[in-house]
Scaffold this motif. Structure first.
Motif, PDB file in Angstrom:
ATOM      1  N   ARG A  79       0.941  -1.168   0.043  1.00  0.00           N
ATOM      2  CA  ARG A  79       0.044   0.147   0.128  1.00  0.00           C
ATOM      3  C   ARG A  79       0.777   1.216  -0.008  1.00  0.00           C
ATOM      4  N   ASP A  80       1.937   1.179   0.723  1.00  0.00           N
ATOM      5  CA  ASP A  80       2.817   2.302   1.127  1.00  0.00           C
ATOM      6  C   ASP A  80       3.524   2.677  -0.393  1.00  0.00           C
ATOM      7  N   LEU A  81       3.868   1.377  -0.930  1.00  0.00           N
ATOM      8  CA  LEU A  81       4.533   1.589  -2.254  1.00  0.00           C
ATOM      9  C   LEU A  81       3.697   2.130  -3.510  1.00  0.00           C
ATOM     10  N   PHE A  82       2.563   1.691  -3.509  1.00  0.00           N
ATOM     11  CA  PHE A  82       1.583   2.138  -4.617  1.00  0.00           C
ATOM     12  C   PHE A  82       1.239   3.891  -4.091  1.00  0.00           C
ATOM     13  N   LYS A  83       1.206   4.095  -2.838  1.00  0.00           N
ATOM     14  CA  LYS A  83       0.867   5.426  -2.654  1.00  0.00           C
ATOM     15  C   LYS A  83       2.120   6.370  -2.902  1.00  0.00           C
ATOM     16  N   SER A  84       3.292   5.741  -3.054  1.00  0.00           N
ATOM     17  CA  SER A  84       4.422   6.613  -3.239  1.00  0.00           C
ATOM     18  C   SER A  84       4.471   6.766  -4.865  1.00  0.00           C
ATOM     19  N   PHE A  85       3.685   6.141  -5.603  1.00  0.00           N
ATOM     20  CA  PHE A  85       3.527   6.547  -7.098  1.00  0.00           C
ATOM     21  C   PHE A  85       2.222   7.049  -7.127  1.00  0.00           C
ATOM     22  N   GLU A  86       1.809   7.684  -6.181  1.00  0.00           N
ATOM     23  CA  GLU A  86       0.333   8.462  -6.401  1.00  0.00           C
ATOM     24  C   GLU A  86      -0.742   7.672  -6.769  1.00  0.00           C
ATOM     25  N   MET A  87      -0.712   6.396  -6.276  1.00  0.00           N
ATOM     26  CA  MET A  87      -1.699   5.546  -6.730  1.00  0.00           C
ATOM     27  C   MET A  87      -2.845   5.380  -5.457  1.00  0.00           C
ATOM     28  N   ASP A  88      -3.908   5.938  -5.636  1.00  0.00           N
ATOM     29  CA  ASP A  88      -4.735   5.793  -4.514  1.00  0.00           C
ATOM     30  C   ASP A  88      -5.754   4.533  -4.844  1.00  0.00           C
ATOM     31  N   MET A  89      -5.647   3.320  -4.574  1.00  0.00           N
ATOM     32  CA  MET A  89      -6.618   2.313  -5.151  1.00  0.00           C
ATOM     33  C   MET A  89      -7.938   2.672  -4.907  1.00  0.00           C
ATOM     34  N   GLU A  90      -8.272   2.965  -3.578  1.00  0.00           N
ATOM     35  CA  GLU A  90      -9.678   3.393  -3.223  1.00  0.00           C
ATOM     36  C   GLU A  90     -10.322   4.425  -4.248  1.00  0.00           C
ATOM     37  N   GLU A  91      -9.620   5.252  -4.760  1.00  0.00           N
ATOM     38  CA  GLU A  91     -10.019   6.264  -5.967  1.00  0.00           C
ATOM     39  C   GLU A  91     -10.104   5.677  -7.500  1.00  0.00           C
ATOM     40  N   ILE A  92      -9.192   4.740  -7.716  1.00  0.00           N
ATOM     41  CA  ILE A  92      -9.089   4.172  -8.464  1.00  0.00           C
ATOM     42  C   ILE A  92     -10.198   3.166  -8.836  1.00  0.00           C
ATOM     43  N   ASN A  93     -10.446   2.182  -7.976  1.00  0.00           N
ATOM     44  CA  ASN A  93     -11.303   0.922  -8.098  1.00  0.00           C
ATOM     45  C   ASN A  93     -12.515   1.415  -7.093  1.00  0.00           C
ATOM     46  N   GLY A  94     -12.612   2.251  -6.276  1.00  0.00           N
ATOM     47  CA  GLY A  94     -13.839   2.665  -5.565  1.00  0.00           C
ATOM     48  C   GLY A  94     -13.670   2.004  -4.300  1.00  0.00           C
ATOM     49  N   VAL A  95     -14.122   2.854  -3.190  1.00  0.00           N
ATOM     50  CA  VAL A  95     -13.944   2.399  -1.923  1.00  0.00           C
ATOM     51  C   VAL A  95     -14.257   1.284  -1.410  1.00  0.00           C
ATOM     52  N   GLU A  96     -15.592   0.690  -2.174  1.00  0.00           N
ATOM     53  CA  GLU A  96     -15.825  -0.766  -1.679  1.00  0.00           C
ATOM     54  C   GLU A  96     -14.876  -1.693  -1.993  1.00  0.00           C
ATOM     55  N   ASP A  97     -14.117  -1.744  -2.877  1.00  0.00           N
ATOM     56  CA  ASP A  97     -12.834  -2.446  -3.197  1.00  0.00           C
ATOM     57  C   ASP A  97     -11.764  -2.377  -2.127  1.00  0.00           C
ATOM     58  N   GLY A  98     -11.832  -1.180  -1.399  1.00  0.00           N
ATOM     59  CA  GLY A  98     -10.633  -0.884  -0.551  1.00  0.00           C
ATOM     60  C   GLY A  98      -9.173  -0.967  -1.229  1.00  0.00           C
ATOM     61  N   TRP A  99      -8.533  -1.557  -0.748  1.00  0.00           N
ATOM     62  CA  TRP A  99      -7.072  -1.889  -0.963  1.00  0.00           C
ATOM     63  C   TRP A  99      -6.870  -3.357  -1.321  1.00  0.00           C
ATOM     64  N   THR A 100      -7.783  -3.945  -2.436  1.00  0.00           N
ATOM     65  CA  THR A 100      -7.576  -5.130  -2.979  1.00  0.00           C
ATOM     66  C   THR A 100      -7.273  -4.872  -4.395  1.00  0.00           C
ATOM     67  N   LEU A 101      -6.718  -6.104  -4.928  1.00  0.00           N
ATOM     68  CA  LEU A 101      -6.416  -6.423  -6.390  1.00  0.00           C
ATOM     69  C   LEU A 101      -6.802  -7.888  -6.603  1.00  0.00           C
ATOM     70  N   PRO A 102      -7.251  -8.163  -7.987  1.00  0.00           N
ATOM     71  CA  PRO A 102      -7.520  -9.703  -8.243  1.00  0.00           C
ATOM     72  C   PRO A 102      -6.014 -10.123  -8.422  1.00  0.00           C
ATOM     73  N   LEU A 103      -5.536 -11.262  -8.375  1.00  0.00           N
ATOM     74  CA  LEU A 103      -4.508 -11.873  -8.908  1.00  0.00           C
ATOM     75  C   LEU A 103      -4.542 -12.352 -10.176  1.00  0.00           C
ATOM     76  N   PRO A 104      -3.559 -11.715 -11.136  1.00  0.00           N
ATOM     77  CA  PRO A 104      -3.793 -12.230 -12.458  1.00  0.00           C
ATOM     78  C   PRO A 104      -3.848 -13.448 -12.769  1.00  0.00           C
ATOM     79  N   SER A 105      -5.042 -13.852 -13.533  1.00  0.00           N
ATOM     80  CA  SER A 105      -5.259 -15.198 -14.048  1.00  0.00           C
ATOM     81  C   SER A 105      -5.995 -15.359 -15.533  1.00  0.00           C
ATOM     82  N   THR A 106      -5.944 -16.517 -16.185  1.00  0.00           N
ATOM     83  CA  THR A 106      -6.515 -16.639 -17.503  1.00  0.00           C
ATOM     84  C   THR A 106      -7.053 -18.030 -17.399  1.00  0.00           C
ATOM     85  N   TYR A 107      -8.311 -17.903 -17.989  1.00  0.00           N
ATOM     86  CA  TYR A 107      -9.307 -19.128 -17.939  1.00  0.00           C
ATOM     87  C   TYR A 107      -9.759 -19.459 -19.334  1.00  0.00           C
TER      88      TYR A 107
END
Length: 107
Positions: A79-107
C-alpha cells in the motif's frame, strides 16, 4: 504482456466462434499523463491498452475475483509503495474495493 499475446490470437478465437474479454476492478483509469498509465498502455493492459480490440469488463467491488478466489489484499508495505507512486486504489477501484486487487489469471 499477456494481453498483447491474447490480442494476437483474438482474430483466430473469433473465427472459431469464441469470445475473449478481460476483467478489471479499475473503475477510474489512471490519468494518461501518469507514468504508470503510460507503461500499462504500452504493455497493452488496462482500459486504454494500445491496439487491444477485445472488451474490458469492470468487476465492481472485485466480486468476480472474490468468487474465483483471486481477491488479494494489499500488505501495508505494498500500500505504501502504491501511494508513493500516487496511486490511491480506493479512488481507482472505488471505496468498496478498498485496497484489494485480483491476482492475474487466465481461464
Amino acid at each position: 504482456m499477456e494481453q498483447l499475446a491474447l490480442q494476437e490470437i483474438y482474430p483466430e478465437v473469433r473465427k472459431i466462434g469464441g469470445q475473449l474479454a478481460a476483467i478489471t476492478p479499475n473503475r477510474k483509469p489512471l490519468p494518461t499523463e501518469h507514468p504508470l498509465a503510460q507503461v500499462t498502455a504500452q504493455m497493452g493492459v488496462g482500459p486504454e491498452g494500445d491496439g487491444r480490440t477485445f472488451p474490458i469488463l469492470w468487476d465492481e467491488g472485485n466480486r468476480v475475483a472474490e468468487l474465483f478466489g483471486l481477491k488479494h489484499d494489499f500488505s501495508e508495505a505494498t500500500r505504501d509503495l502504491f501511494k508513493s507512486f500516487e496511486m490511491d486504489m480506493e479512488e481507482i477501484n472505488g471505496v468498496e474495493d478498498g485496497w484489494t486487487l485480483p491476482l492475474p489469471s487466465t481461464y
